[in-house]
Motif scaffolding. Structure first.
Motif, PDB file in Angstrom:
ATOM      1  N   GLU A   1      91.879  63.084   8.910  1.00 34.89           N
ATOM      2  CA  GLU A   1      91.396  61.581   9.956  1.00 34.89           C
ATOM      3  C   GLU A   1      89.561  61.757   9.081  1.00 34.89           C
ATOM      4  O   GLU A   1      89.361  61.430   9.001  1.00 34.89           O
ATOM      5  N   ASP A   2      89.674  62.596   9.252  1.00 32.37           N
ATOM      6  CA  ASP A   2      87.786  63.140   8.310  1.00 32.37           C
ATOM      7  C   ASP A   2      88.274  62.236   7.264  1.00 32.37           C
ATOM      8  O   ASP A   2      87.183  61.667   6.709  1.00 32.37           O
ATOM      9  N   TYR A   3      89.206  62.793   6.245  1.00 31.40           N
ATOM     10  CA  TYR A   3      88.706  62.880   4.896  1.00 31.40           C
ATOM     11  C   TYR A   3      89.473  60.847   4.893  1.00 31.40           C
ATOM     12  O   TYR A   3      88.367  60.264   4.122  1.00 31.40           O
ATOM     13  N   ASP A   4      89.761  60.473   5.834  1.00 31.36           N
ATOM     14  CA  ASP A   4      90.327  58.820   5.857  1.00 31.36           C
ATOM     15  C   ASP A   4      88.958  58.300   5.750  1.00 31.36           C
ATOM     16  O   ASP A   4      89.025  57.228   5.775  1.00 31.36           O
ATOM     17  N   TYR A   5      88.488  58.455   7.088  1.00 31.08           N
ATOM     18  CA  TYR A   5      87.027  57.971   7.389  1.00 31.08           C
ATOM     19  C   TYR A   5      86.202  57.938   6.592  1.00 31.08           C
ATOM     20  O   TYR A   5      85.943  57.079   6.518  1.00 31.08           O
ATOM     21  N   ALA A   6      86.341  59.023   6.200  1.00 32.52           N
ATOM     22  CA  ALA A   6      84.751  59.480   5.212  1.00 32.52           C
ATOM     23  C   ALA A   6      84.850  58.689   3.879  1.00 32.52           C
ATOM     24  O   ALA A   6      84.239  58.223   3.264  1.00 32.52           O
ATOM     25  N   TYR A   7      85.840  59.371   3.377  1.00 33.01           N
ATOM     26  CA  TYR A   7      86.053  58.603   1.795  1.00 33.01           C
ATOM     27  C   TYR A   7      86.818  57.928   1.524  1.00 33.01           C
ATOM     28  O   TYR A   7      86.191  56.756   0.143  1.00 33.01           O
TER      29      TYR A   7
END
Length: 390
Positions: free
Chosen positions: A341-347
């Motif tokens: 979720e972090d990767y999808d949200y920020a990148y």
């Protein structure tokens, strides 16, 4: 040899004893009577609950004390406390009515005493008190909900709308928060008047009243790319002939990064010309690729300024601070640990930074980096996008 012969029988004897099955020490008496009742129970109201204090009986069979109560018709809850404490917290009430609570002493054999009844009256629960400050208003491309949550309770903000135009509101989006205050936006809606409603719900299913308004979302569009760089004397950036010039921040490709040299100390900034005056609603920023997301020189805290006549000496004269923003990590994992979720949200999707108040129209914008996720200098941004009205 004689000494060895004496030692061996002793060792064998000890080993033999160790191998024997030990008898279980059972301190529970299944036939013991239920423990004595607690006494001197007192209640102190709390938001949506109460604190019970009592005197613990002197009874060796006592294991714990429990309170049983009904928070809604047919919905019962229990609060428990061991014999090491004299306090039980009750929670989950959705109003300030008077409630009956039954308190039991429970033995080690699970036999319960006869209950001691006490009446409690909760203070105003967060789901009700927070509703007083709840508001909904037109936003760019949708609506904006503002809230205050003084007790920092876990609340759900439920937004509904008549999206079908049939006079019936249906669920649109639910936001979960325990923040003290803030705002949430829903975008992607046409600029047409329709009915919107919002209410609060807590984790026990209690609901607030419903706020309903007819709202016309403000028209929002993306500012066309490419922008132009505005290279002022005090700005930090790599030369145009470098592999990663700042212009690659708005080439429409989430595949590369702008790199202000690692030797560039914070605080540092760069400036952009949007080529036209724009009333900004939000800004989207993509972090550097997954190997670096929420780390390195990816921006964590920054300020954004606007101007229509920036000072040519590179100073902050004629620049207006529009807001201070902080990057958010959905998983809240420690630095160096990221979820999908972090990767999808920020990148992949890019993180949206929304203005709490609608600023005036500006053509020039200055991005001031205050802190990076890795703590060092430099600045990594894969792509920048701006949205608003022009």
């Amino acid at each position: 040899m004689k000494k060895f012969r004496y030692i061996m029988p002793v060792l064998l004897l000890l080993l033999g004893q160790a191998c024997k099955e030990e008898e279980r020490l059972d301190h529970m008496d299944a036939n013991a009577a239920a423990p004595q009742q607690v006494s001197n129970i007192r209640s102190t109201g709390t938001p949506g609950g109460a604190m019970l204090t009592y005197k613990i009986p002197s009874d060796e069979n006592l294991a714990y004390v429990k309170a049983v109560y009904e928070i809604q018709p047919g919905v019962f809850k229990e609060g428990k406390a061991s014999y090491y404490t004299d306090t039980i917290r009750l929670e989950g009430f959705g109003d300030t009515n008077e409630y009956d609570v039954k308190v039991y002493s429970v033995g080690k054999n699970e036999k319960a005493s006869e209950p001691v009844s006490i009446k409690i009256r909760p203070l105003t629960p967060p789901v009700i008190s927070s509703f007083e400050a709840l508001s909904i208003e037109a936003g760019f491309g949708g609506v904006k909900v503002r809230f205050k949550n003084e007790t920092e309770a876990n609340l759900a903000i439920v937004l509904e709308s008549d999206t079908a135009g049939k006079g019936l509101n249906a669920p649109l989006q639910t936001f979960y928060t325990k923040a003290r205050e803030g705002a949430y936006s829903v975008r992607g809606l046409p600029s047409l008047e329709r009915s919107f409603s919002v209410y609060l719900r807590d984790r026990w299913g209690n609901k607030s009243a419903v706020l309903t308004k007819k709202i016309t979302p403000l028209f929002e569009q993306e500012v066309p790319k490419p922008f132009a760089s505005l290279r002022l004397p005090t700005d930090s950036y790599l030369p145009v002939e470098s592999a990663y010039p700042m212009e690659r921040m708005w080439d429409g490709l989430v595949d590369i990064w702008i790199f202000a040299s690692q030797s560039t100390a914070l605080v540092q900034w760069f400036s952009i010309d949007l080529k036209k005056e724009v009333v900004l609603s939000r800004m989207k920023m993509h972090q550097r690729s997954p190997n670096y997301t929420y780390g390195g020189a990816n921006v964590k805290v920054f300020e954004l300024y606007g101007s229509n006549a920036p000072a040519t000496d590179g100073s902050f004269n004629n620049w207006t601070l529009l807001g201070k923003f902080q990057s958010f990590k959905p998983s809240k994992l420690p630095t160096g640990q990221n979820s999908a979720e972090d990767y999808d949200y920020a990148y992949t999707k890019g993180e949206d930074f929304e203005f709490q108040e609608t600023p005036q129209a500006y053509r020039y914008y200055r991005f001031k980096t205050l802190e990076t996720w890795g703590g060092g200098g430099g600045c990594h941004i894969t792509e920048l996008s701006f949205f608003g009205k022009f």
